[in-house]
Each structure stands twice: as structure tokens, then as C-alpha cells.
Write an enzyme that holds these catalytic residues in place. Structure first.
Site, PDB file in Angstrom:
ATOM      1  N   ARG A  59       0.829  -1.202   0.000  1.00 48.59           N
ATOM      2  CA  ARG A  59       0.000   0.000   0.000  1.00 48.59           C
ATOM      3  C   ARG A  59       0.872   1.264   0.000  1.00 48.59           C
ATOM      4  NH1 ARG A  59      -4.259   0.520   3.911  1.00 48.59           N
ATOM      5  NH2 ARG A  59      -4.881   1.994   2.317  1.00 48.59           N
ATOM      6  N   HIS A 108      -6.333   7.979  11.409  1.00 44.27           N
ATOM      7  CA  HIS A 108      -5.996   6.553  11.292  1.00 44.27           C
ATOM      8  C   HIS A 108      -4.519   6.311  10.969  1.00 44.27           C
ATOM      9  CE1 HIS A 108     -10.486   5.341  10.439  1.00 44.27           C
ATOM     10  NE2 HIS A 108     -10.272   5.714  11.681  1.00 44.27           N
ATOM     11  N   CYS A 138      14.867   3.451  20.822  1.00 43.46           N
ATOM     12  CA  CYS A 138      15.115   2.519  21.934  1.00 43.46           C
ATOM     13  C   CYS A 138      15.790   1.221  21.461  1.00 43.46           C
ATOM     14  CB  CYS A 138      13.813   2.198  22.688  1.00 43.46           C
ATOM     15  SG  CYS A 138      12.692   1.105  21.794  1.00 43.46           S
ATOM     16  N   LEU A 201     -20.291   8.996  -4.040  1.00 39.48           N
ATOM     17  CA  LEU A 201     -20.714   8.398  -5.301  1.00 39.48           C
ATOM     18  C   LEU A 201     -22.136   7.849  -5.196  1.00 39.48           C
ATOM     19  CD1 LEU A 201     -19.144   8.039  -7.915  1.00 39.48           C
ATOM     20  CD2 LEU A 201     -18.254   5.874  -7.029  1.00 39.48           C
TER      21      LEU A 201
HETATM   22  N1  APR Z   1     -16.081   9.765  -5.335  1.00 36.45           N
HETATM   23  C1  APR Z   1     -16.787   9.865  -4.177  1.00 36.45           C
HETATM   24  N2  APR Z   1     -17.024   8.821  -3.366  1.00 36.45           N
HETATM   25  C2  APR Z   1     -16.548   7.622  -3.744  1.00 36.45           C
HETATM   26  C3  APR Z   1     -15.808   7.441  -4.937  1.00 36.45           C
HETATM   27  C4  APR Z   1     -15.581   8.588  -5.752  1.00 36.45           C
HETATM   28  N3  APR Z   1     -14.902   8.511  -6.902  1.00 36.45           N
HETATM   29  N4  APR Z   1     -15.474   6.121  -5.024  1.00 36.45           N
HETATM   30  C5  APR Z   1     -15.987   5.518  -3.951  1.00 36.45           C
HETATM   31  N5  APR Z   1     -16.639   6.413  -3.160  1.00 36.45           N
HETATM   32  C6  APR Z   1     -17.280   6.184  -1.862  1.00 36.45           C
HETATM   33  C7  APR Z   1     -18.033   4.888  -1.754  1.00 36.45           C
HETATM   34  O1  APR Z   1     -19.360   5.028  -2.208  1.00 36.45           O
HETATM   35  C8  APR Z   1     -17.957   4.607  -0.252  1.00 36.45           C
HETATM   36  O2  APR Z   1     -19.041   5.197   0.443  1.00 36.45           O
HETATM   37  O3  APR Z   1     -16.254   6.111  -0.903  1.00 36.45           O
HETATM   38  C9  APR Z   1     -16.668   5.299   0.178  1.00 36.45           C
HETATM   39  C10 APR Z   1     -15.528   4.356   0.535  1.00 36.45           C
HETATM   40  O4  APR Z   1     -15.865   3.634   1.687  1.00 36.45           O
HETATM   41  P1  APR Z   1     -14.833   2.667   2.405  1.00 36.45           P
HETATM   42  O5  APR Z   1     -14.172   1.791   1.411  1.00 36.45           O
HETATM   43  O6  APR Z   1     -15.551   2.006   3.515  1.00 36.45           O
HETATM   44  O7  APR Z   1     -13.702   3.663   2.974  1.00 36.45           O
HETATM   45  P2  APR Z   1     -13.703   4.529   4.298  1.00 36.45           P
HETATM   46  O8  APR Z   1     -15.067   5.047   4.601  1.00 36.45           O
HETATM   47  O9  APR Z   1     -12.614   5.531   4.144  1.00 36.45           O
HETATM   48  O10 APR Z   1     -13.282   3.473   5.393  1.00 36.45           O
HETATM   49  C11 APR Z   1     -13.125   3.906   6.727  1.00 36.45           C
HETATM   50  O11 APR Z   1     -12.274   1.792   7.348  1.00 36.45           O
HETATM   51  O12 APR Z   1     -10.965  -0.105   7.046  1.00 36.45           O
HETATM   52  C12 APR Z   1     -11.050   1.124   7.610  1.00 36.45           C
HETATM   53  O13 APR Z   1      -9.226   2.303   8.431  1.00 36.45           O
HETATM   54  C13 APR Z   1      -9.926   2.050   7.227  1.00 36.45           C
HETATM   55  O14 APR Z   1      -9.949   4.464   7.172  1.00 36.45           O
HETATM   56  C14 APR Z   1     -10.646   3.286   6.748  1.00 36.45           C
HETATM   57  C15 APR Z   1     -12.010   3.161   7.394  1.00 36.45           C
END
Ligand code: APR
Length: 233
Positions: A59, A108, A138, A201
């Protein structure tokens, strides 16, 4: 219309999707390819640190190659030109806000940072971390990625909650609303009287809590939303 002096923006993986970084929970996302309990918990790191390092090394390498998109850049423009305060809180660990010139609060953690599990010293992570890496402070072999894993306490919570409870506008961009405490910020902001807007989205698990919804890809919706705020000043 309510005067807006302080804006809090919460971003999630969706804002970086158009920079080529996969989200966690969308179809084919990271959590469909890897089990959370294998790579993103303290127990996983105790059990198989090599696997966890390899996951975050991959990553880190991906994030290092990625470039900020129009949404990251629009937020940087808002921070630079808005007459009030813009507090940017991100759940993302990819560093794309910083590449766009935005100071962000990383709740995070960050891929670019290493943490000593023994003494909590932090330093710049090498591109590849490995089992046995030592802490420069350390000297114990307890180096880990500076990522907040499931079951751990997110960073900077006091500062974030204070900002959320005193803001006039709370915006969540590209986050699914499935992970707390971030998913609860919208309710706190609302209780404090802030306007709330979700840019995503599609509908998220927390959509019902927001007053306003702007649907579409972040690279398109965020610059337009930023223009609207700056034009309304
Ligand atoms: N534009 C806007 N929104 C988008 C796009 C885009 N191009 N592509 C995807 N999305 C939205 C999706 O619809 C979804 O709601 O982004 C969101 C991504 O959700 P997750 O994958 O769950 O990511 P996130 O909310 O950041 O996750 C939170 O979960 O695993 C942990 O620590 C990790 O920080 C992360 C936390």
C-alpha cells in the site's frame, strides 16, 4: 442564511479512488481481497508480522506513486482561500492531501510513518518495512506501521471532537460511514447546530444523518462544492 466561519471536512477512501487507490468496501475493494483480521489488527501483527508488513509495504508503494486528484486540490484551495477556518480530518493513510498542499489531521495514522510498539517513538517509514526492524530511539525490534488498526484508539480525538462540536458546516467526502468514531461525527455536528453535507458516489450507511447530499465522483463534485462556498463568502 447561516454564516459559516468554521468548516470541518472528513475524508475517506473515496476521495482517493480517482487517484487509483482502491477503497475498502466498494466492490473488489481491499477488504474483499484481504481479511481485516489477518492484516489490520494488533493480533494479526503479533501472529504474522511478515504478512502485515507486506500488506502495508504494497500500500505504501502504491500511495507513493499516486497523485492527488481534483478533489484533493479543491480542498487545498479552500483551505488556502476561505476567510474562516477549514479543519481537514482524514481517515486516509495515503498522504495525498499533503501532496496537494493540505494540512490534514490523520486519525488513522499514515503509511509514511513508522511507530515503535515499545516506546511509541515515530519516524519516517522506509518504503519497505520488515520483521526485526529496530526503533531508532530505543533499539528494540518493535517497529510497526503507524496505522490505527481495528481495536485501537484513533489519533487526535480530542482536537477533532472539539472542531466538530464548534463547526458551522460539516462535510463528509467519500466515506462509507461504517467505521466509528468517524461515522458518528455527523450526529455530533448536527447536535451542535452545524449544517451537514455528504459528498459520495452513492448513498452511504450514514446518508440519513446528513441534510444535504451531493452525489457523484469526488473529482467532479468537490471542486464545484468548493466554488459554491467561496462564491458565497
Ligand atoms: N467519489 C466519491 N465517493 C466515492 C468514490 C468517488 N470517486 N469512489 C468511492 N466512493 C465512496 C463509496 O461510495 C464509499 O461510500 O467512498 C466510500 C468508501 O468507503 P470505504 O471503502 O468504507 O472507505 P472509508 O469510509 O474511508 O473506510 C473507513 O475503514 O478499514 C477502515 O481504516 C480504514 O480508514 C478506513 C475506514
Amino acid at each position: 442564511m447561516r454564516r459559516i466561519d468554521q468548516i470541518v471536512i472528513l475524508t475517506g477512501a473515496g476521495i482517493s479512488a480517482e487517484s487509483g487507490l482502491g477503497t475498502f468496501r466498494d466492490e473488489g475493494g481491499l477488504w474483499a481481497q484481504h481479511k481485516i483480521e489477518d492484516v489490520a489488527t494488533p493480533e494479526a501483527f503479533l501472529r504474522n508480522p511478515d504478512l502485515v508488513h507486506r500488506f502495508y509495504n504494497a500500500r505504501r508503494a502504491q500511495a507513493a506513486k499516486a497523485q492527488p486528484n481534483a478533489a484533493h486540490k479543491a480542498i487545498a484551495r479552500l483551505q488556502a482561500t476561505f476567510s474562516g477556518t477549514v479543519v481537514l480530518v482524514t481517515q486516509n493513510v495515503d498522504g495525498l492531501h499533503e501532496k496537494a498542499g493540505s494540512p490534514a489531521i490523520h486519525m488513522h495514522g499514515e503509511l509514511s510513518c513508522a511507530l515503535c510498539a515499545a516506546c511509541e517513538h515515530r519516524w519516517d517509514a522506509p518504503m519497505t518495512m520488515a520483521v526485526g526492524d529496530t526503533c531508532p530511539a530505543c533499539a528494540s525490534s518493535t517497529a510497526r506501521p503507524d496505522i490505527v488498526w481495528f481495536g485501537e484508539m484513533p489519533y487526535h480525538m480530542e482536537e477533532i471532537v472539539e472542531a466538530v462540536q464548534t463547526c458551522d458546516l460539516f462535510a463528509a467526502i467519500g466515506t462509507s460511514g461504517q467505521v466509528y468514531p468517524a461515522a458518528g461525527f455527523v450526529e455530533e455536528a448536527r447536535m451542535a447546530g452545524a449544517a451537514t453535507v455528504e459528498l459520495n458516489l452513492r448513498d452511504s450507511d450514514m446518508s440519513h444523518a446528513f441534510e444535504e447530499h451531493i452525489t457523484g465522483p469526488a473529482s467532479d463534485t468537490v471542486p464545484r462544492w468548493v466554488d459554491q462556498i467561496l462564491n458565497g463568502q
